[in-house]
Design a protein around this motif. Sequence first.
Motif, short mmCIF file in Angstrom:
data_model
loop_
_atom_site.label_atom_id
_atom_site.label_comp_id
_atom_site.label_asym_id
_atom_site.label_seq_id
_atom_site.Cartn_x
_atom_site.Cartn_y
_atom_site.Cartn_z
N ASP A 376 0.85 -1.19 0.00
CA ASP A 376 0.00 0.00 0.00
C ASP A 376 0.88 1.24 0.00
O ASP A 376 2.05 1.18 0.41
CB ASP A 376 -0.90 0.01 1.23
N GLY A 377 0.32 2.35 -0.44
CA GLY A 377 1.05 3.59 -0.45
C GLY A 377 0.26 4.72 0.18
O GLY A 377 -0.96 4.62 0.38
N CYS A 378 0.94 5.80 0.51
CA CYS A 378 0.26 7.00 1.00
C CYS A 378 1.06 8.21 0.57
O CYS A 378 2.25 8.11 0.23
CB CYS A 378 0.09 6.98 2.52
N PHE A 379 0.41 9.34 0.57
CA PHE A 379 1.10 10.61 0.35
C PHE A 379 0.98 11.42 1.62
O PHE A 379 -0.12 11.80 2.04
CB PHE A 379 0.49 11.39 -0.82
N ALA A 380 2.12 11.63 2.28
CA ALA A 380 2.16 12.37 3.53
C ALA A 380 2.97 13.65 3.33
O ALA A 380 4.21 13.60 3.28
CB ALA A 380 2.76 11.50 4.64
N ASP A 381 2.29 14.74 3.20
CA ASP A 381 2.96 16.04 3.02
C ASP A 381 3.72 16.35 4.31
O ASP A 381 3.12 16.46 5.38
CB ASP A 381 1.92 17.12 2.74
N PRO A 382 5.05 16.46 4.24
CA PRO A 382 5.83 16.68 5.47
C PRO A 382 5.48 17.98 6.19
O PRO A 382 5.81 18.15 7.36
CB PRO A 382 7.28 16.70 4.96
N ILE A 432 -0.13 -2.53 -11.20
CA ILE A 432 0.01 -1.55 -10.11
C ILE A 432 -1.27 -0.72 -10.03
O ILE A 432 -1.65 -0.06 -11.01
CB ILE A 432 1.23 -0.65 -10.33
N GLU A 433 -1.92 -0.78 -8.88
CA GLU A 433 -3.11 0.03 -8.64
C GLU A 433 -2.70 1.47 -8.30
O GLU A 433 -1.60 1.71 -7.79
CB GLU A 433 -3.91 -0.55 -7.46
N ASN A 434 -3.56 2.40 -8.55
CA ASN A 434 -3.30 3.82 -8.22
C ASN A 434 -1.93 4.27 -8.73
O ASN A 434 -1.17 4.96 -8.04
CB ASN A 434 -3.40 4.02 -6.71
N GLY A 435 -1.62 3.83 -9.93
CA GLY A 435 -0.30 4.08 -10.50
C GLY A 435 -0.06 5.50 -10.98
O GLY A 435 1.02 5.79 -11.49
N ARG A 436 -1.05 6.37 -10.80
CA ARG A 436 -0.87 7.77 -11.20
C ARG A 436 -1.03 8.71 -10.02
O ARG A 436 -1.43 9.85 -10.17
CB ARG A 436 -1.88 8.13 -12.31
N ARG A 437 -0.71 8.21 -8.83
CA ARG A 437 -0.81 9.04 -7.64
C ARG A 437 0.57 9.25 -7.02
O ARG A 437 1.45 8.38 -7.09
CB ARG A 437 -1.73 8.38 -6.60
N ALA A 438 0.74 10.42 -6.41
CA ALA A 438 1.99 10.70 -5.70
C ALA A 438 2.07 9.82 -4.46
O ALA A 438 1.05 9.56 -3.79
CB ALA A 438 2.05 12.17 -5.31
N VAL A 439 3.27 9.35 -4.15
CA VAL A 439 3.48 8.44 -3.01
C VAL A 439 4.76 8.86 -2.29
O VAL A 439 5.80 9.07 -2.91
CB VAL A 439 3.62 6.97 -3.48
N THR A 440 4.67 8.96 -0.96
CA THR A 440 5.86 9.27 -0.14
C THR A 440 6.31 8.08 0.70
O THR A 440 7.49 7.97 1.04
CB THR A 440 5.58 10.45 0.80
N HIS A 441 5.38 7.21 1.07
CA HIS A 441 5.67 6.06 1.91
C HIS A 441 4.95 4.83 1.34
O HIS A 441 3.88 4.97 0.72
CB HIS A 441 5.20 6.27 3.35
#
Length: 470
Positions: A376-382, A432-441
Amino acid sequence: MPADNTSETNLCSSANGAHILFATDEWFATAENLLSPYPPTFVPDLYCEQGKVMDGWETRRKRIAGHDWCIIQLGSGGDVDGSAKEAASYLLNSILVDTAYFTGNQAPRISIEAIKLERPNGSSNNDYLFNWMPGAVSRIARGGGIRGTGETESTIQAASDACKRVGQWITVLPTTPLKPGYEESRHHSFTISNQISKLLEEMGGVTHLKLNYFPDGGVARLKVFGKKLPTMTDSSSQDVIMPIANPSTGPNIHPHSLTSPSNPLPSSLPYPHPEISSEVRGGIGIACSNKHYGVPSNLLRPTLGKDMGDGWETARHPNRPLIVRKDPVTGLQETPLMDWSTLKLGLGGASDEGISRIIVDTRHFKGNFPESVRIDGCFADPAFVTDDEVCASADTVYDSSHVSKVEWFPLLNRVAMTADAEHEFLRENGLIENGRRAVTHIRVSIFPDGGLSRVRVYAPSAMGNGRSHL
């Protein structure tokens, strides 16, 4: 001291599955010592009922007609398997005879013969490699020969007759003198001649050797270097470990055992996007549920794993079910058990162009790889979310009742793994699911437990132009 040929396998090492099937005499020391992978030792004042204890194969002074000899079944490391469809055979390159510490009792002359045993018609296992020699099976079952014993003349004759029945033996080392086992004279190196090498290749390799002492005495170690010839079952050996039910719709699976210059690993090939998970680009392993045998940061190393310790491996779940059951639809284990690790991607993570490739590598994990993996992935804006908050939320990815400002989304749906292989997932193949989303972790979940060597994530980075040929 001559160097061992480390580019080839010692086919006469017990560590590689070599066995003694017969020896005429083992009064002072058993023939299994010849196959030891360890250097010879010597204790000056160590004696037993038979006499001086020697680390090698030493026979009595010959008092009956004939000479001493033994039969060695070759091995190259786990390739003689009772269930294998085809046994291995070998080409020989060089021989190293070590008479260490046999300073007045070394065999004065030796020769070596070789043969290839063919599988009998109708045989479905490799028992024929052993049971052609009378007494070989019971010898192996008890762990080898017995010091202080020697075979009777009738038993030796029966063994000699068995050698004649299996076919023509080829002399690979003619009768050759040996020097005493002093440090300056103990090592005897021989190269197999071109003529013999060609003959052995025409035979399809060999499976057994006959070491002859003329007439008696001792040798500390025998090393025969060579290589295993490919068999019809080599290309499917990975399937013996664990088959992938539907590889046509799954990842590109590349077993490490099949890697060659003409068949390279996917991770070794140029790729247009950088490996943003790599520690050299700032990737970090920041949390996990269990790290009993290895830490998550190992997953991010740029090199191939050197062994199982160079990976992330968890302990076996103590409350795992008594009987493993599989879902009839997915083919995956029915289990709520899993372990996870959270990895922070380097270079600021994947840009909003998304992740294009993921490689999950189970290198060296042959009996303890995970049954399946989900990522799984997530986008976490620091500016708004800390790594600690990401780690806290990672433990609740599958808990819909938990409210968190971190949104996790699937990248790889749960997919079966196999042993000692790279599993390549490409967005262009729809893997790959959600392959057009930004990912940080990313969060790597393994079911129900086990070990991975590497996880490699490729994407245009949030900090650059996203192009790389590394």
